[in-house]
Write a protein that holds these residues in place. Structure first.
Motif, PDB file in Angstrom:
ATOM      1  N   PRO A 154      64.058   7.015  99.745  1.00  0.00           N
ATOM      2  CA  PRO A 154      62.654   6.699  99.467  1.00  0.00           C
ATOM      3  C   PRO A 154      62.557   5.746  98.288  1.00  0.00           C
ATOM      4  O   PRO A 154      63.520   5.570  97.517  1.00  0.00           O
ATOM      5  CB  PRO A 154      62.046   8.064  99.135  1.00  0.00           C
ATOM      6  N   PHE A 155      61.388   5.144  98.125  1.00  0.00           N
ATOM      7  CA  PHE A 155      61.199   4.157  97.051  1.00  0.00           C
ATOM      8  C   PHE A 155      61.515   4.738  95.675  1.00  0.00           C
ATOM      9  O   PHE A 155      62.081   4.056  94.822  1.00  0.00           O
ATOM     10  CB  PHE A 155      59.760   3.652  97.044  1.00  0.00           C
ATOM     11  N   ASP A 156      61.140   5.990  95.426  1.00  0.00           N
ATOM     12  CA  ASP A 156      61.275   6.521  94.070  1.00  0.00           C
ATOM     13  C   ASP A 156      62.706   6.844  93.688  1.00  0.00           C
ATOM     14  O   ASP A 156      62.966   7.239  92.554  1.00  0.00           O
ATOM     15  CB  ASP A 156      60.368   7.741  93.864  1.00  0.00           C
ATOM     16  N   ARG A 157      63.657   6.640  94.615  1.00  0.00           N
ATOM     17  CA  ARG A 157      65.066   6.914  94.304  1.00  0.00           C
ATOM     18  C   ARG A 157      65.966   5.687  94.394  1.00  0.00           C
ATOM     19  O   ARG A 157      67.160   5.786  94.114  1.00  0.00           O
ATOM     20  CB  ARG A 157      65.602   8.000  95.236  1.00  0.00           C
ATOM     21  N   VAL A 158      65.410   4.524  94.751  1.00  0.00           N
ATOM     22  CA  VAL A 158      66.294   3.369  94.923  1.00  0.00           C
ATOM     23  C   VAL A 158      66.935   2.945  93.608  1.00  0.00           C
ATOM     24  O   VAL A 158      68.081   2.469  93.584  1.00  0.00           O
ATOM     25  CB  VAL A 158      65.562   2.172  95.579  1.00  0.00           C
ATOM     26  N   GLY A 176      55.831  -5.638 104.846  1.00  0.00           N
ATOM     27  CA  GLY A 176      55.353  -4.951 106.026  1.00  0.00           C
ATOM     28  C   GLY A 176      54.411  -3.789 105.773  1.00  0.00           C
ATOM     29  O   GLY A 176      54.425  -2.811 106.524  1.00  0.00           O
ATOM     30  N   ASN A 177      53.590  -3.893 104.725  1.00  0.00           N
ATOM     31  CA  ASN A 177      52.609  -2.840 104.441  1.00  0.00           C
ATOM     32  C   ASN A 177      53.278  -1.496 104.183  1.00  0.00           C
ATOM     33  O   ASN A 177      52.742  -0.431 104.501  1.00  0.00           O
ATOM     34  CB  ASN A 177      51.611  -2.701 105.606  1.00  0.00           C
ATOM     35  N   SER A 178      54.472  -1.530 103.576  1.00  0.00           N
ATOM     36  CA  SER A 178      55.263  -0.313 103.425  1.00  0.00           C
ATOM     37  C   SER A 178      54.884   0.521 102.208  1.00  0.00           C
ATOM     38  O   SER A 178      54.923   1.755 102.274  1.00  0.00           O
ATOM     39  CB  SER A 178      56.757  -0.674 103.342  1.00  0.00           C
ATOM     40  N   LEU A 179      54.543  -0.101 101.084  1.00  0.00           N
ATOM     41  CA  LEU A 179      54.251   0.677  99.878  1.00  0.00           C
ATOM     42  C   LEU A 179      53.103   1.668 100.084  1.00  0.00           C
ATOM     43  O   LEU A 179      53.198   2.816  99.631  1.00  0.00           O
ATOM     44  CB  LEU A 179      53.956  -0.255  98.700  1.00  0.00           C
ATOM     45  N   PRO A 180      51.990   1.296 100.752  1.00  0.00           N
ATOM     46  CA  PRO A 180      50.916   2.271 100.945  1.00  0.00           C
ATOM     47  C   PRO A 180      51.325   3.511 101.722  1.00  0.00           C
ATOM     48  O   PRO A 180      50.625   4.525 101.688  1.00  0.00           O
ATOM     49  CB  PRO A 180      49.844   1.470 101.701  1.00  0.00           C
ATOM     50  N   LEU A 181      52.476   3.460 102.420  1.00  0.00           N
ATOM     51  CA  LEU A 181      52.952   4.634 103.139  1.00  0.00           C
ATOM     52  C   LEU A 181      53.377   5.755 102.201  1.00  0.00           C
ATOM     53  O   LEU A 181      53.630   6.882 102.659  1.00  0.00           O
ATOM     54  CB  LEU A 181      54.119   4.252 104.051  1.00  0.00           C
ATOM     55  N   ALA A 182      53.440   5.478 100.896  1.00  0.00           N
ATOM     56  CA  ALA A 182      53.644   6.559  99.933  1.00  0.00           C
ATOM     57  C   ALA A 182      52.481   7.542  99.968  1.00  0.00           C
ATOM     58  O   ALA A 182      52.599   8.668  99.475  1.00  0.00           O
ATOM     59  CB  ALA A 182      53.828   5.998  98.528  1.00  0.00           C
ATOM     60  N   GLY A 183      51.339   7.142 100.506  1.00  0.00           N
ATOM     61  CA  GLY A 183      50.279   8.053 100.887  1.00  0.00           C
ATOM     62  C   GLY A 183      49.199   8.328  99.871  1.00  0.00           C
ATOM     63  O   GLY A 183      48.038   8.481 100.232  1.00  0.00           O
ATOM     64  N   ARG A 201      54.904   6.784  91.552  1.00  0.00           N
ATOM     65  CA  ARG A 201      56.321   7.169  91.498  1.00  0.00           C
ATOM     66  C   ARG A 201      57.190   6.124  92.190  1.00  0.00           C
ATOM     67  O   ARG A 201      58.295   5.807  91.720  1.00  0.00           O
ATOM     68  CB  ARG A 201      56.520   8.529  92.162  1.00  0.00           C
ATOM     69  N   SER A 202      56.693   5.610  93.304  1.00  0.00           N
ATOM     70  CA  SER A 202      57.448   4.599  94.042  1.00  0.00           C
ATOM     71  C   SER A 202      57.669   3.351  93.204  1.00  0.00           C
ATOM     72  O   SER A 202      58.777   2.792  93.167  1.00  0.00           O
ATOM     73  CB  SER A 202      56.709   4.239  95.333  1.00  0.00           C
ATOM     74  N   LEU A 203      56.625   2.890  92.516  1.00  0.00           N
ATOM     75  CA  LEU A 203      56.760   1.689  91.687  1.00  0.00           C
ATOM     76  C   LEU A 203      57.741   1.909  90.549  1.00  0.00           C
ATOM     77  O   LEU A 203      58.527   1.014  90.206  1.00  0.00           O
ATOM     78  CB  LEU A 203      55.393   1.264  91.161  1.00  0.00           C
ATOM     79  N   THR A 204      57.735   3.086  89.952  1.00  0.00           N
ATOM     80  CA  THR A 204      58.699   3.383  88.897  1.00  0.00           C
ATOM     81  C   THR A 204      60.120   3.298  89.445  1.00  0.00           C
ATOM     82  O   THR A 204      61.015   2.707  88.815  1.00  0.00           O
ATOM     83  CB  THR A 204      58.439   4.777  88.302  1.00  0.00           C
ATOM     84  N   MET A 207      49.039   0.197  87.954  1.00  0.00           N
ATOM     85  CA  MET A 207      50.241   0.971  88.268  1.00  0.00           C
ATOM     86  C   MET A 207      51.512   0.165  87.994  1.00  0.00           C
ATOM     87  O   MET A 207      52.521   0.711  87.535  1.00  0.00           O
ATOM     88  CB  MET A 207      50.207   1.410  89.727  1.00  0.00           C
ATOM     89  N   VAL A 208      51.471  -1.108  88.302  1.00  0.00           N
ATOM     90  CA  VAL A 208      52.617  -1.976  88.013  1.00  0.00           C
ATOM     91  C   VAL A 208      52.900  -1.990  86.508  1.00  0.00           C
ATOM     92  O   VAL A 208      54.053  -1.866  86.070  1.00  0.00           O
ATOM     93  CB  VAL A 208      52.362  -3.403  88.550  1.00  0.00           C
TER      94      VAL A 208
END
Length: 249
Positions: free
Chosen positions: A89-93, A107-114, A121-124, A213-214
């Motif tokens: 997941p994004f938050d572990r890359v 591909g509109n993927s970040l909003p899938l964090a929900g 968390r994903s951006l971090t 958030m960024v």
């Protein structure tokens, strides 16, 4: 879309997307940006089956891939033997990938964090995989425009594959705190028709909220664009929102 949702369409994911139209447009934008920034290493953090990875590798970039779906990762590895691709997941890359010159989330993927919390968390995690001064490129739908329209149905995509006719339908439902994406797949083989439904909660990003958030995750928004053609973002008119951010030194 959930991991289960992505796994369920992995075999047909490349059919869902019109790659002949999408890939040249996006690669022209990405290659220009990456070259202008002097990037050499690139992580595609929502790599799917590896289409962008393959093109970036062909252009000489040292690429790494990641995706939430193990099935997508398997297919990317089959397409690109020898290329490192992680199921993360994004938050572990940032834990698994050393800092890169650029990280892509297309591909509109970040909003899938929900949720807003999930996106934060994903951006971090994503900035953890970007070197100081490096780029994070985020691509998503223009949610203010989508919400103003009350949601809607994207143009139906029809393909013929392996003796079957397949229809893909994407329906967006607007709720107070989220947008719900229903992906319907109808598949006909002879007289037999099969259907499947994948439902996903999307965080309806706005540029002010995303910019905040960024910054909280350690970056700064350098540019906000309305398409891969490079025009400035217009909340009322743009089809997409593309944010080019830079990790603070």
């Amino acid at each position: 879309m959930s991991e289960i949702g992505f796994n369920s369409i992995a075999e047909r994911y490349d059919l869902l997307t019109d790659w002949e139209r999408r890939l040249p447009r996006e690669m022209a934008f990405l290659s220009f940006r990456l070259k202008a920034d002097g990037a050499g290493t690139v992580l595609d953090a929502a790599c799917g089956t590896g289409m962008h990875l393959a093109e970036l590798a062909r252009l000489g970039y040292r690429v790494t891939g990641a995706d939430l779906s193990p099935e997508m990762v398997m297919r990317a590895r089959e397409r690109l033997p020898g290329i490192e691709v992680h199921a993360l997941p994004f938050d572990r890359v940032g834990e698994a990938v050393p800092p890169q010159d650029a990280v892509l989330v297309l591909g509109n993927s970040l909003p899938l964090a929900g949720t807003a919390e999930g996106v934060g968390r994903s951006l971090t995690g994503l900035f953890g995989a970007v070197r100081p001064g490096g780029l994070l490129v985020l691509h998503m739908l223009n949610y203010p425009k989508l919400r103003a329209a009350g949601g809607g149905l994207l143009p139906v995509r029809r393909v013929e594959w392996a003796g079957r006719e397949i229809l893909f339908l994407k329906l967006f439902e607007v709720h107070e705190d989220r947008v719900v994406l229903d992906l319907v797949v109808l598949e006909r083989e002879g007289e037999r028709i099969r259907s499947s439904l994948s439902r996903s909660d999307l965080w309806p990003a706005t540029l002010p909220a995303l910019s905040a958030m960024v910054r909280a995750a350690g970056g700064e928004v350098a540019e906000a664009l309305g398409s891969f053609g490079g025009e400035p973002y217009d909340e009322a008119r743009s089809a997409d929102l593309i944010v080019v951010a830079r990790r603070r030194e």
